[in-house]
Design a protein around this motif. Structure first.
Motif, PDB file in Angstrom:
ATOM      1  N   GLU A  70       0.835  -1.211   0.000  1.00 27.65           N
ATOM      2  CA  GLU A  70       0.000   0.000   0.000  1.00 27.65           C
ATOM      3  C   GLU A  70       0.868   1.260   0.000  1.00 27.65           C
ATOM      4  OE1 GLU A  70      -3.664   1.837   2.646  1.00 27.65           O
ATOM      5  OE2 GLU A  70      -2.944  -0.180   3.072  1.00 27.65           O
ATOM      6  N   LEU A  71       1.888   1.267   0.852  1.00 28.34           N
ATOM      7  CA  LEU A  71       2.811   2.412   0.897  1.00 28.34           C
ATOM      8  C   LEU A  71       3.596   2.516  -0.407  1.00 28.34           C
ATOM      9  CD1 LEU A  71       4.121   4.718   2.526  1.00 28.34           C
ATOM     10  CD2 LEU A  71       5.772   3.043   3.386  1.00 28.34           C
ATOM     11  N   ALA A  72       4.000   1.375  -0.951  1.00 30.88           N
ATOM     12  CA  ALA A  72       4.745   1.385  -2.215  1.00 30.88           C
ATOM     13  C   ALA A  72       3.884   1.964  -3.333  1.00 30.88           C
ATOM     14  CB  ALA A  72       5.203  -0.028  -2.572  1.00 30.88           C
ATOM     15  N   HIS A  73       2.592   1.590  -3.372  1.00 29.36           N
ATOM     16  CA  HIS A  73       1.708   2.097  -4.423  1.00 29.36           C
ATOM     17  C   HIS A  73       1.508   3.600  -4.278  1.00 29.36           C
ATOM     18  CE1 HIS A  73      -1.870   2.944  -6.788  1.00 29.36           C
ATOM     19  NE2 HIS A  73      -1.644   1.832  -7.446  1.00 29.36           N
ATOM     20  N   ALA A  74       1.230   4.048  -3.066  1.00 30.01           N
ATOM     21  CA  ALA A  74       1.009   5.484  -2.840  1.00 30.01           C
ATOM     22  C   ALA A  74       2.259   6.278  -3.218  1.00 30.01           C
ATOM     23  CB  ALA A  74       0.640   5.740  -1.380  1.00 30.01           C
ATOM     24  N   THR A  75       3.420   5.749  -2.880  1.00 29.53           N
ATOM     25  CA  THR A  75       4.674   6.458  -3.169  1.00 29.53           C
ATOM     26  C   THR A  75       4.971   6.455  -4.660  1.00 29.53           C
ATOM     27  OG1 THR A  75       5.497   5.807  -0.992  1.00 29.53           O
ATOM     28  CG2 THR A  75       7.130   6.567  -2.577  1.00 29.53           C
ATOM     29  N   ALA A  76       4.742   5.314  -5.315  1.00 34.93           N
ATOM     30  CA  ALA A  76       4.977   5.245  -6.762  1.00 34.93           C
ATOM     31  C   ALA A  76       4.051   6.201  -7.504  1.00 34.93           C
ATOM     32  CB  ALA A  76       4.760   3.816  -7.265  1.00 34.93           C
ATOM     33  N   PHE A  77       2.790   6.255  -7.072  1.00 32.82           N
ATOM     34  CA  PHE A  77       1.820   7.131  -7.741  1.00 32.82           C
ATOM     35  C   PHE A  77       2.171   8.599  -7.516  1.00 32.82           C
ATOM     36  CE2 PHE A  77      -2.561   9.070  -7.803  1.00 32.82           C
ATOM     37  CZ  PHE A  77      -2.719   8.983  -9.173  1.00 32.82           C
ATOM     38  N   ARG A  78       2.480   8.941  -6.263  1.00 35.96           N
ATOM     39  CA  ARG A  78       2.815  10.341  -5.949  1.00 35.96           C
ATOM     40  C   ARG A  78       4.055  10.791  -6.717  1.00 35.96           C
ATOM     41  NH1 ARG A  78       4.194   9.756  -1.004  1.00 35.96           N
ATOM     42  NH2 ARG A  78       2.075   9.858  -0.207  1.00 35.96           N
ATOM     43  N   ASN A  79       5.094   9.988  -6.657  1.00 39.38           N
ATOM     44  CA  ASN A  79       6.362  10.398  -7.264  1.00 39.38           C
ATOM     45  C   ASN A  79       6.302  10.402  -8.783  1.00 39.38           C
ATOM     46  OD1 ASN A  79       8.798  10.734  -5.169  1.00 39.38           O
ATOM     47  ND2 ASN A  79       7.321   9.312  -4.338  1.00 39.38           N
ATOM     48  N   SER A  80       5.606   9.432  -9.369  1.00 34.92           N
ATOM     49  CA  SER A  80       5.517   9.441 -10.839  1.00 34.92           C
ATOM     50  C   SER A  80       4.638  10.592 -11.309  1.00 34.92           C
ATOM     51  CB  SER A  80       5.004   8.102 -11.369  1.00 34.92           C
ATOM     52  OG  SER A  80       3.669   7.862 -10.973  1.00 34.92           O
ATOM     53  N   SER A  81       3.627  10.965 -10.521  1.00 34.44           N
ATOM     54  CA  SER A  81       2.800  12.119 -10.874  1.00 34.44           C
ATOM     55  C   SER A  81       3.628  13.400 -10.825  1.00 34.44           C
ATOM     56  CB  SER A  81       1.602  12.241  -9.930  1.00 34.44           C
ATOM     57  OG  SER A  81       0.765  11.112 -10.029  1.00 34.44           O
ATOM     58  N   LEU A  82       4.483  13.516  -9.788  1.00 35.56           N
ATOM     59  CA  LEU A  82       5.362  14.689  -9.704  1.00 35.56           C
ATOM     60  C   LEU A  82       6.334  14.705 -10.880  1.00 35.56           C
ATOM     61  CD1 LEU A  82       6.115  14.730  -5.875  1.00 35.56           C
ATOM     62  CD2 LEU A  82       5.059  16.577  -7.174  1.00 35.56           C
ATOM     63  N   GLN A  83       6.909  13.544 -11.195  1.00 34.69           N
ATOM     64  CA  GLN A  83       7.827  13.502 -12.335  1.00 34.69           C
ATOM     65  C   GLN A  83       7.106  13.872 -13.627  1.00 34.69           C
ATOM     66  OE1 GLN A  83       9.725   9.485 -11.049  1.00 34.69           O
ATOM     67  NE2 GLN A  83      11.267  10.482 -12.310  1.00 34.69           N
ATOM     68  N   GLY A  84       5.848  13.433 -13.756  1.00 33.89           N
ATOM     69  CA  GLY A  84       5.061  13.796 -14.934  1.00 33.89           C
ATOM     70  C   GLY A  84       4.801  15.296 -14.988  1.00 33.89           C
ATOM     71  N   ALA A  85       4.571  15.895 -13.812  1.00 32.90           N
ATOM     72  CA  ALA A  85       4.357  17.347 -13.772  1.00 32.90           C
ATOM     73  C   ALA A  85       5.642  18.077 -14.143  1.00 32.90           C
ATOM     74  CB  ALA A  85       3.885  17.774 -12.382  1.00 32.90           C
ATOM     75  N   TYR A  86       6.783  17.571 -13.686  1.00 36.27           N
ATOM     76  CA  TYR A  86       8.059  18.200 -14.058  1.00 36.27           C
ATOM     77  C   TYR A  86       8.281  18.078 -15.572  1.00 36.27           C
ATOM     78  CZ  TYR A  86       8.993  17.642  -9.013  1.00 36.27           C
ATOM     79  OH  TYR A  86       8.909  17.670  -7.654  1.00 36.27           O
ATOM     80  N   PHE A  87       7.853  16.953 -16.131  1.00 32.40           N
ATOM     81  CA  PHE A  87       7.941  16.763 -17.589  1.00 32.40           C
ATOM     82  C   PHE A  87       7.146  17.875 -18.302  1.00 32.40           C
ATOM     83  CE2 PHE A  87       4.966  15.179 -20.811  1.00 32.40           C
ATOM     84  CZ  PHE A  87       5.806  14.845 -21.877  1.00 32.40           C
ATOM     85  N   ILE A  88       5.939  18.181 -17.806  1.00 28.02           N
ATOM     86  CA  ILE A  88       5.118  19.232 -18.413  1.00 28.02           C
ATOM     87  C   ILE A  88       5.829  20.589 -18.301  1.00 28.02           C
ATOM     88  CG2 ILE A  88       2.943  20.507 -18.174  1.00 28.02           C
ATOM     89  CD1 ILE A  88       1.685  17.825 -17.197  1.00 28.02           C
ATOM     90  N   LEU A  89       6.381  20.869 -17.106  1.00 35.25           N
ATOM     91  CA  LEU A  89       7.079  22.146 -16.909  1.00 35.25           C
ATOM     92  C   LEU A  89       8.312  22.245 -17.800  1.00 35.25           C
ATOM     93  CD1 LEU A  89       6.913  22.504 -13.008  1.00 35.25           C
ATOM     94  CD2 LEU A  89       5.538  23.700 -14.717  1.00 35.25           C
ATOM     95  N   ALA A  90       9.043  21.134 -17.919  1.00 38.02           N
ATOM     96  CA  ALA A  90      10.253  21.144 -18.758  1.00 38.02           C
ATOM     97  C   ALA A  90       9.882  21.390 -20.211  1.00 38.02           C
ATOM     98  CB  ALA A  90      11.004  19.821 -18.605  1.00 38.02           C
ATOM     99  N   ALA A  91       8.800  20.748 -20.660  1.00 34.05           N
ATOM    100  CA  ALA A  91       8.361  20.941 -22.051  1.00 34.05           C
ATOM    101  C   ALA A  91       8.021  22.408 -22.292  1.00 34.05           C
ATOM    102  CB  ALA A  91       7.158  20.050 -22.346  1.00 34.05           C
ATOM    103  N   ARG A  92       7.282  22.989 -21.357  1.00 30.55           N
ATOM    104  CA  ARG A  92       6.891  24.392 -21.529  1.00 30.55           C
ATOM    105  C   ARG A  92       8.104  25.310 -21.486  1.00 30.55           C
ATOM    106  NH1 ARG A  92       1.278  24.611 -17.968  1.00 30.55           N
ATOM    107  NH2 ARG A  92       0.093  23.326 -19.422  1.00 30.55           N
ATOM    108  N   ALA A  93       9.081  24.981 -20.625  1.00 32.05           N
ATOM    109  CA  ALA A  93      10.293  25.803 -20.533  1.00 32.05           C
ATOM    110  C   ALA A  93      11.038  25.817 -21.854  1.00 32.05           C
ATOM    111  CB  ALA A  93      11.194  25.281 -19.409  1.00 32.05           C
TER     112      ALA A  93
END
Ligand SMILES: Cc1cc2nc3c(=O)[nH]c(=O)nc-3n(C[C@H](O)[C@H](O)[C@H](O)COP(=O)(O)O)c2cc1C
Length: 152
Positions: A70-93
């Motif tokens: 359960e902790l592994a899933h929550a952490t994987a989801f949170r961190n991959s979502s953040l990495q995906g958001a950074y991907f969006i910011l990097a693209a826009r930059a």
């Protein structure tokens, strides 16, 4: 823990892969995938902790997750979502546009693109390229600070 690096990304560029992904998305999203030069499938590795001895050598972090799905899933989801958001910011930059989308069949995409990595599950997908101003939405409304924030 950003060093979890749980995101696993497939960059869909070939016509065949675009078509495969497009058929697994909502019809309106499928058209965007077909037209975009690249669509990134942002996946998450539920067994990201296998890399922690290398990526986070300061503690025995693997043991925090490998017995707690359960902790592994929550952490994987949170961190991959953040990495995906950074991907969006990097693209826009870089002056690119991104089109994040959750309107697709996750299980079917996992079977089609991550069959060789069963611990990886899709989170969201995003087109990447230069949007056509004639077809993209106007900027969505941005609620004021008071609406969804409070200071405690
Ligand atoms: C996680 C996420 C999922 C989304 N899913 C879709 C989708 O399936 N189809 C779609 O047309 N737009 C989807 N959108 C919205 C578009 O990408 C939208 O054009 C974009 O968020 C507009 O940017 P703005 O919110 O900064 O104005 C999604 C957005 C996010 C962040």
């Amino acid at each position: 823990m950003p060093t979890a690096c749980s995101a696993r990304i497939i960059w869909v560029t070939s016509a065949a892969a675009k078509e495969k992904l497009a058929t697994l998305a909502l019809p309106a999203n499928g058209d965007k995938i077909r037209k975009a030069p690249v669509t990134a499938i942002i996946g998450m590795d539920l067994e990201f902790y296998e890399n922690l001895p290398e990526l986070f050598p300061h503690a025995d972090a693997k043991s925090w997750f490998n017995t707690n799905a359960e902790l592994a899933h929550a952490t994987a989801f949170r961190n991959s979502s953040l990495q995906g958001a950074y991907f969006i910011l990097a693209a826009r930059a870089l002056g690119l546009d991104s089109g994040p989308m959750s309107g697709f069949d996750n299980a079917a995409v996992d079977a089609a693109f991550f069959a060789d990595q069963p611990s990886v599950k899709s989170n969201f997908i995003s087109t990447l390229g230069y949007g056509d101003p004639a077809t993209i939405f106007e900027r969505s409304p941005r609620p004021g600070f008071e609406r969804f924030n409070r200071i405690a």
